[in-house]
Each structure stands twice: as C-alpha cells, then as structure tokens.
Scaffold this motif. Sequence first.
Motif, PDB file in Angstrom:
ATOM      1  N   HIS A  37     -29.316  75.239  18.702  1.00 45.51           N
ATOM      2  CA  HIS A  37     -30.530  74.443  18.884  1.00 45.51           C
ATOM      3  C   HIS A  37     -30.454  73.055  18.258  1.00 45.51           C
ATOM      4  N   ALA A  38     -29.593  72.875  17.259  1.00 42.36           N
ATOM      5  CA  ALA A  38     -29.478  71.564  16.594  1.00 42.36           C
ATOM      6  C   ALA A  38     -29.168  70.460  17.593  1.00 42.36           C
ATOM      7  N   SER A  39     -28.413  70.786  18.633  1.00 37.36           N
ATOM      8  CA  SER A  39     -28.059  69.772  19.641  1.00 37.36           C
ATOM      9  C   SER A  39     -29.297  69.213  20.325  1.00 37.36           C
ATOM     10  N   HIS A  40     -30.359  69.982  20.356  1.00 39.00           N
ATOM     11  CA  HIS A  40     -31.587  69.539  21.008  1.00 39.00           C
ATOM     12  C   HIS A  40     -32.395  68.586  20.124  1.00 39.00           C
ATOM     13  N   HIS A  41     -32.137  68.598  18.846  1.00 39.23           N
ATOM     14  CA  HIS A  41     -32.857  67.723  17.917  1.00 39.23           C
ATOM     15  C   HIS A  41     -32.062  66.460  17.596  1.00 39.23           C
ATOM     16  N   ARG A  42     -30.998  66.236  18.317  1.00 37.12           N
ATOM     17  CA  ARG A  42     -30.198  65.018  18.170  1.00 37.12           C
ATOM     18  C   ARG A  42     -30.174  64.304  19.518  1.00 37.12           C
ATOM     19  N   PRO A  43     -29.903  63.023  19.521  1.00 34.22           N
ATOM     20  CA  PRO A  43     -29.820  62.324  20.815  1.00 34.22           C
ATOM     21  C   PRO A  43     -28.731  62.958  21.689  1.00 34.22           C
ATOM     22  N   PHE A  95     -42.309  71.682  32.084  1.00 34.62           N
ATOM     23  CA  PHE A  95     -42.966  70.998  30.973  1.00 34.62           C
ATOM     24  C   PHE A  95     -41.957  70.360  30.038  1.00 34.62           C
ATOM     25  N   HIS A  96     -41.040  71.151  29.536  1.00 39.05           N
ATOM     26  CA  HIS A  96     -40.154  70.713  28.466  1.00 39.05           C
ATOM     27  C   HIS A  96     -39.068  69.756  28.944  1.00 39.05           C
ATOM     28  N   ASP A  97     -38.330  70.164  29.946  1.00 37.25           N
ATOM     29  CA  ASP A  97     -37.180  69.358  30.372  1.00 37.25           C
ATOM     30  C   ASP A  97     -37.566  68.209  31.301  1.00 37.25           C
ATOM     31  N   VAL A  98     -38.531  68.435  32.194  1.00 34.60           N
ATOM     32  CA  VAL A  98     -38.899  67.388  33.151  1.00 34.60           C
ATOM     33  C   VAL A  98     -39.930  66.432  32.556  1.00 34.60           C
ATOM     34  N   VAL A 100     -41.498  66.312  29.219  1.00 35.91           N
ATOM     35  CA  VAL A 100     -41.351  65.792  27.851  1.00 35.91           C
ATOM     36  C   VAL A 100     -40.038  65.041  27.674  1.00 35.91           C
ATOM     37  N   HIS A 101     -38.921  65.688  28.009  1.00 32.22           N
ATOM     38  CA  HIS A 101     -37.622  65.076  27.736  1.00 32.22           C
ATOM     39  C   HIS A 101     -37.041  64.300  28.917  1.00 32.22           C
ATOM     40  N   ARG A 102     -37.698  64.326  30.040  1.00 31.42           N
ATOM     41  CA  ARG A 102     -37.314  63.553  31.228  1.00 31.42           C
ATOM     42  C   ARG A 102     -35.839  63.716  31.596  1.00 31.42           C
ATOM     43  N   ARG A 103     -35.399  64.968  31.583  1.00 25.68           N
ATOM     44  CA  ARG A 103     -34.009  65.259  31.955  1.00 25.68           C
ATOM     45  C   ARG A 103     -33.837  65.209  33.466  1.00 25.68           C
ATOM     46  N   VAL A 104     -34.939  65.213  34.170  1.00 22.86           N
ATOM     47  CA  VAL A 104     -34.960  65.025  35.617  1.00 22.86           C
ATOM     48  C   VAL A 104     -35.879  63.829  35.843  1.00 22.86           C
ATOM     49  N   ALA A 105     -35.462  62.903  36.674  1.00 22.94           N
ATOM     50  CA  ALA A 105     -36.242  61.686  36.889  1.00 22.94           C
ATOM     51  C   ALA A 105     -37.654  62.033  37.371  1.00 22.94           C
ATOM     52  N   THR A 106     -38.643  61.469  36.695  1.00 17.99           N
ATOM     53  CA  THR A 106     -40.032  61.685  37.071  1.00 17.99           C
ATOM     54  C   THR A 106     -40.868  60.497  36.617  1.00 17.99           C
ATOM     55  N   ARG A 107     -41.969  60.310  37.291  1.00 11.93           N
ATOM     56  CA  ARG A 107     -42.906  59.256  36.903  1.00 11.93           C
ATOM     57  C   ARG A 107     -44.192  59.858  36.354  1.00 11.93           C
ATOM     58  N   TYR A 108     -44.145  61.128  36.034  1.00 18.49           N
ATOM     59  CA  TYR A 108     -45.332  61.833  35.567  1.00 18.49           C
ATOM     60  C   TYR A 108     -45.811  61.270  34.237  1.00 18.49           C
ATOM     61  N   LEU A 109     -47.102  61.002  34.167  1.00 21.41           N
ATOM     62  CA  LEU A 109     -47.748  60.609  32.913  1.00 21.41           C
ATOM     63  C   LEU A 109     -48.884  61.584  32.669  1.00 21.41           C
ATOM     64  N   PRO A 110     -48.898  62.218  31.496  1.00 16.05           N
ATOM     65  CA  PRO A 110     -49.982  63.168  31.224  1.00 16.05           C
ATOM     66  C   PRO A 110     -51.328  62.457  31.187  1.00 16.05           C
ATOM     67  N   ARG A 111     -52.290  62.994  31.931  1.00 23.06           N
ATOM     68  CA  ARG A 111     -53.609  62.391  31.974  1.00 23.06           C
ATOM     69  C   ARG A 111     -54.678  63.302  31.353  1.00 23.06           C
ATOM     70  N   SER A 112     -54.531  64.583  31.539  1.00 26.15           N
ATOM     71  CA  SER A 112     -55.542  65.505  31.004  1.00 26.15           C
ATOM     72  C   SER A 112     -55.374  65.623  29.493  1.00 26.15           C
ATOM     73  N   ALA A 113     -56.455  65.956  28.834  1.00 25.01           N
ATOM     74  CA  ALA A 113     -56.420  66.127  27.375  1.00 25.01           C
ATOM     75  C   ALA A 113     -55.428  67.223  26.996  1.00 25.01           C
ATOM     76  N   TYR A 114     -55.396  68.297  27.792  1.00 26.68           N
ATOM     77  CA  TYR A 114     -54.472  69.403  27.510  1.00 26.68           C
ATOM     78  C   TYR A 114     -53.017  68.938  27.568  1.00 26.68           C
ATOM     79  N   MET A 115     -52.631  68.272  28.643  1.00 25.39           N
ATOM     80  CA  MET A 115     -51.239  67.838  28.793  1.00 25.39           C
ATOM     81  C   MET A 115     -50.870  66.814  27.720  1.00 25.39           C
TER      82      MET A 115
END
Length: 169
Positions: A37-43, A95-98, A100-115
């Motif tokens: 998991h350490a690899s995920h907390h580094r660039p 949620f996590h890869d697309v 938050v971490h944008r590992r797949v190209a996306t233009r999603y911006l969270p708008r709801s309070a939950y997201m």
Amino acid sequence: MTPALGILLFLATVTAMEGFAYVMHRWVMHGPGWFLHASHHRPRTGRWELNDLYAVIFAIPSIVLLLGGVQLGWWWGSTWIGAGIAAYGAIYFGFHDVIVHRRVATRYLPRSAYMKRIVQAHRLHHVVETRRGTVSFGFLWAPPAETLKAELNRRGNAGVRAATTEVAR
C-alpha cells in the motif's frame, strides 16, 4: 429463493463491503500490508503501483462466489454475494481511481455535498505519507472534513505533504 431476497442480499453485501474495506484499509493496508500500500501514498511513476495488487486479491472471493453460484451449484446466495462484492469493487474503482486519483481521464467535478465530502476526506487521507497517523479509511462514508482536519492537527500531521493545497479545493 425470490429475486427480492437476492437483491436484498446483494445490497446488504455492498453495504457490508464498506465495513470490510475500512477494516482492511486501516488495519491491514496501513499495517502488515503496508509493503504494497505504501506505493499508493507516494507519487506514481508509471501506470501501475504495487497497491493495485489489492484489487486482484479482493476480486478473488467475488470470482469464486460467482463461479460457485452460477456454474458449480452452490447455494443460490453465493451468486448474489459475489455480485455484491464485484459491485462494490466497481464503485470503488469509479470513485477512487477515476474520480479522486484520475487514473482514467475524466472531467468529473464533484458537485453534491456528499461527493465533495468523500473526495476531500480521501485527499485528507493522503496528506500524510506514512503508515500511521493518517485519517479517513472508508470509501463511501467519511466524517466531515473539519473533523478530519482537526484530527490531523491534533496529531501534528497537518501540512506534512505538499499536496495539502490540493486538499483545500
């Protein structure tokens, strides 16, 4: 077996997976499983990181349950539980890869309070690059950002990583 029972078992499994993911993330991935998991907390330097092996590890029960339920004549609920685990994995990936971490190209911006809340909570989780001392281990539920920031400040970990400016968004 009625379809309603199957759907209920499926939804219960997706819900229970959040608790399972929390426990695995907090006490395994940030414990004895830190070597992956350490690899995920580094660039990230490439397309993959050692942490990606957790996706393979966590997919095995789903595959086995689906195979057993569909092909091997196991208990009917095996299929629904396997599907629930797979659905949680798909939600996690989205949620996590697309998002938050944008590992797949996306233009999603969270708008709801939950997201906004769960994205910010996960970014606050990454403020600390160490095995211990971080906050927010869930993926679909998270405490308010103010609570997490206060906990980081209490531990003296606020601002440990340069990415804290990203968290403030």
